[in-house]
Design an enzyme around this catalytic site. Structure first.
Site, short mmCIF file in Angstrom:
data_model
loop_
_atom_site.label_atom_id
_atom_site.label_comp_id
_atom_site.label_asym_id
_atom_site.label_seq_id
_atom_site.Cartn_x
_atom_site.Cartn_y
_atom_site.Cartn_z
N HIS A 103 43.27 -12.78 86.96
CA HIS A 103 43.07 -11.47 86.34
C HIS A 103 41.64 -11.46 85.79
O HIS A 103 41.11 -12.50 85.42
CB HIS A 103 44.09 -11.34 85.19
N ASP A 140 46.99 -19.37 82.00
CA ASP A 140 47.20 -17.98 81.58
C ASP A 140 48.62 -17.62 82.01
O ASP A 140 48.88 -17.37 83.18
CB ASP A 140 46.16 -17.10 82.27
N GLN A 181 52.01 -13.68 82.95
CA GLN A 181 53.04 -13.23 83.90
C GLN A 181 54.08 -14.30 84.18
O GLN A 181 54.96 -14.10 85.02
CB GLN A 181 52.40 -12.79 85.23
N LYS A 239 54.37 -8.05 77.36
CA LYS A 239 55.00 -8.09 78.68
C LYS A 239 56.37 -8.77 78.61
O LYS A 239 57.03 -8.96 79.63
CB LYS A 239 54.11 -8.84 79.66
N CYS A 255 43.42 -5.14 88.06
CA CYS A 255 42.44 -6.00 87.36
C CYS A 255 42.33 -7.36 88.05
O CYS A 255 42.21 -8.40 87.39
CB CYS A 255 42.79 -6.18 85.88
N1 7TS Z 1 46.32 -12.29 82.43
C1 7TS Z 1 47.25 -11.84 83.28
C2 7TS Z 1 47.84 -12.77 84.28
C3 7TS Z 1 47.67 -10.51 83.21
O1 7TS Z 1 48.60 -10.08 84.06
C4 7TS Z 1 47.11 -9.66 82.23
C5 7TS Z 1 47.49 -8.21 82.16
C6 7TS Z 1 46.17 -10.18 81.36
C7 7TS Z 1 45.80 -11.50 81.49
C8 7TS Z 1 45.58 -9.39 80.25
O2 7TS Z 1 46.54 -9.17 79.29
P1 7TS Z 1 46.32 -8.20 78.06
O3 7TS Z 1 47.68 -7.96 77.54
O4 7TS Z 1 45.43 -8.87 77.10
O5 7TS Z 1 45.66 -6.96 78.64
N2 7TS Z 1 47.92 -7.66 83.39
C9 7TS Z 1 48.11 -6.35 83.65
C10 7TS Z 1 48.60 -5.88 84.87
O6 7TS Z 1 48.91 -6.58 85.83
N3 7TS Z 1 48.70 -4.53 84.83
O7 7TS Z 1 48.30 -4.12 83.61
C11 7TS Z 1 47.92 -5.25 82.87
#
Ligand code: 7TS
Length: 418
Positions: free
Chosen positions: A135, A212, A215, A238, A376
Site C-alpha cells: 500500500h 503491515d 489487512q 478495518k 492506493c
Molecule cells: N496498509 C494496508 C495494507 C492497507 O490496506 C491500508 C488501507 C493502509 C495501510 C492504510 O491504512 P489507514 O487506515 O491508515 O488509511 N487500505 C485501504 C484500502 O484498501 N482501501 O481503502 C483503504
C-alpha cells in the site's frame, strides 16, 4: 451475540452469521431501496453495537483526560484506556503491553517506524526491502526517509498470480539490507505473504522485519510471538473498531533504542529548557491527549472479535473465498486480478464490458458497495497493466447470498454495457 456462538469450539465450526449480523445496525440499511450488500471491507469495516455503545458510553459517562487527573472521572477514563491496551496486547499475543503503542492510524504507525527507526539507523548505501504489493503508506514514508538518509529501496517483484517471488527476495537480502517492511496481506489482491519465511530469512542475517497487518488482523489470528516480527501495525477501523486510531507493536529492544516520533505532553518525565527526559514505554511514543474514545472503542472491538474467535473468522471467510471464486467465474468477461493460492476473501477483477468505476456505479444502484480504483497500490496495478480494478472485499458478517447478489449485479452491468 448469542452465548452458543461464544462457546462453540473448533476452527471450522460455522459462525452464526445471522446473530452476528444483528449486532451491526448499519447492515439493515436499504440504500436506493435495496438491502445493503457491503463488500468494501478492505477500505473500512462496519461496527457492531458493542463498539458503538462503548464509544458513546465513554462520552456519556466517563469522559475525562487520561493519565493526569486525580478525580473520579479521570481515573475511570484511565482505567478503561489502560484496559483497552491490555485487550489489544492479548489480541496480538504481545509479551508486554508496553510494546503496544497507540497511534492515529495504521499510516501513522508506519510513518513512526520509518521516521524514528529508519531516520536513526539508516545511512548512505543501506537498503530497505519492500514488496511490489505494498500500500502507498508503506512506500512513501520509506521513500521520504531514504531521501534524507541516502538509503535505497529494494522491491521484491510479484508474479502473475500476485505472489511475491521469494527467490528474488533471497537474492536481494544481503549485508546492505538494514530493514524489511512488508505488507502481510495485500489490500489490492488479498495475497497472504509467506511472512514467517521472510522473517526467518531476514533474522538469519540480523535484519528486523515490520509487518503491515492492516489487512491481516481483521481476517486471521495474528500472534506477534509466533511470527517473531519486530514491528507490526494494525488498522482498527478495518476490524470493527473506530477510525482515528491505530496500533504499533514493537519489540522492546527496538522501541527503547528509537527516539520519540513526536514531542509534547505525556511523553516526558521532566522538561527544562536545557534538557527533557522522555517517558518510559509506551508513553514515549504517545505525545499529547490521545484518541481516548477511539482506544476504548478499539478495546471493545478486539473483545468482540476474540469472543467469536479469529480462527473461526478465518475458517468462515475461507468458505466465502471458495464460494466466491466459483460464483464469480460464471460471470461473462470477468478476469480475476490476483489468483494467489493463499489469499483472503478479496476479489479484485475487471470486466470486458465496463470500466471498474462504471461497475461500481451500477452495483451501487443495486445496494452493493464495492471499491473501484487503484486501491492506493499503484505498483500492483502497473504489474497487471491495468489502471484500476473493481474490488469486492469480504468480512465475517458477509454471506454467500451476498456473493450471489454481487454476481447478479455484475450480470446487470454486462446487460447495461452490452
Ligand atoms: N496498509 C494496508 C495494507 C492497507 O490496506 C491500508 C488501507 C493502509 C495501510 C492504510 O491504512 P489507514 O487506515 O491508515 O488509511 N487500505 C485501504 C484500502 O484498501 N482501501 O481503502 C483503504
Amino acid at each position: 451475540m448469542t452465548s452458543d456462538l461464544k462457546h462453540s469450539a473448533g476452527a471450522t465450526a460455522q459462525l452464526d452469521v445471522d446473530a452476528i449480523r444483528a449486532d451491526f445496525p448499519i447492515l439493515s440499511l436499504r440504500p436506493h431501496g435495496k438491502p445493503l450488500v457491503y463488500l468494501d471491507n478492505a477500505a473500512t469495516g462496519q461496527k457492531p453495537q458493542q463498539v458503538i455503545d462503548a464509544t458513546s458510553a465513554f462520552y456519556a459517562s466517563q469522559n475525562s483526560n487520561v493519565h493526569r487527573g486525580i478525580h473520579h472521572l479521570s481515573q475511570l477514563a484511565t482505567e478503561k484506556y489502560d484496559a483497552a491496551r491490555e485487550s489489544v496486547c492479548r489480541f496480538i499475543n504481545a509479551p508486554d503491553s508496553r510494546e503496544v503503542i497507540f497511534t492515529s492510524g495504521n499510516t501513522e504507525a508506519l510513518n513512526l517506524v520509518a521516521q524514528s527507526y529508519g531516520g536513526t539507523f539508516l545511512g548512505e548505501g543501506d537498503e530497505v526491502i519492500l514488496s511490489q504489493l505494498e500500500h502507498h503508506s508503506n512506500i512513501v514514508p520509506w521513500q521520504m526517509v531514504c531521501e534524507r538518509t541516502g538509503a535505497k529501496l529494494r522491491v521484491i517483484p510479484i508474479d502473475d498470480n500476485g505472489d511475491i517471488i521469494l527467490d528474488e527476495f533471497e537474492k536481494m537480502l544481503g549485508p546492505k539490507t538494514k530493514f524489511v517492511s512488508l505488507i502481510y496481506v495485500s489490500n489490492a489482491l488479498g495475497t497472504i505473504n509467506p511472512v514467517k519465511k521472510i522473517i526467518e530469512l531476514s533474522h538469519a542475517q540480523g535484519v528486523p522485519v515490520l509487518l503491515d497487518s492492516a489487512q491481516a488482523a481483521p481476517h486471521m489470528p495474528v500472534d506477534v510471538q509466533d511470527l517473531d516480527c519486530d514491528f507490526l501495525t494494525i488498522a482498527p477501523h478495518k476490524m470493527c473498531g473506530p477510525t482515528g486510531i491505530g496500533v504499533l507493536y514493537g519489540k522492546t529492544k527496538h522501541l527503547e533504542a528509537m527516539p520519540p516520533f513526536k514531542g509534547g505532553g505525556d511523553m516526558i518525565i521532566s522538561v527544562t529548557f536545557e534538557k527533557t527526559t522522555y517517558n518510559r514505554l509506551p508513553f514515549k511514543f504517545e505525545a499529547g491527549t490521545p484518541n481516548i474514545a477511539g482506544v476504548i472503542g478499539l478495546g471493545a472491538a478486539v473483545e468482540y472479535l476474540s469472543a467469536i474467535g479469529m480462527d473461526r473468522v478465518a475458517a468462515y471467510e475461507a468458505e466465502l473465498l471458495e464460494y466466491g471464486k466459483k460464483a464469480l467465474r460464471e460471470v461473462e468477461g470477468l478476469t480475476f486480478i490476483g489468483t494467489a493460492e493463499e489469499r483472503t476473501a478479496t476479489f479484485s477483477f475487471t470486466l470486458d464490458s465496463a470500466h471498474p468505476h462504471d461497475i461500481g456505479q451500477i452495483l451501487d444502484g443495486e445496494g452493493i458497495a464495492i471499491r473501484a480504483g487503484h486501491h492506493c497500490a499503484q505498483p500492483v496495478m502497473k504489474h497487471f497493466g491495468v489502471p484500476a480494478t473493481a474490488r469486492a472485499s469480504m468480512a465475517f458478517y458477509n454471506t454467500t447470498e451476498e456473493i450471489d447478489a454481487l454476481v447478479e449485479g455484475l450480470r446487470k452491468v454486462n446487460e447495461v454495457f452490452a
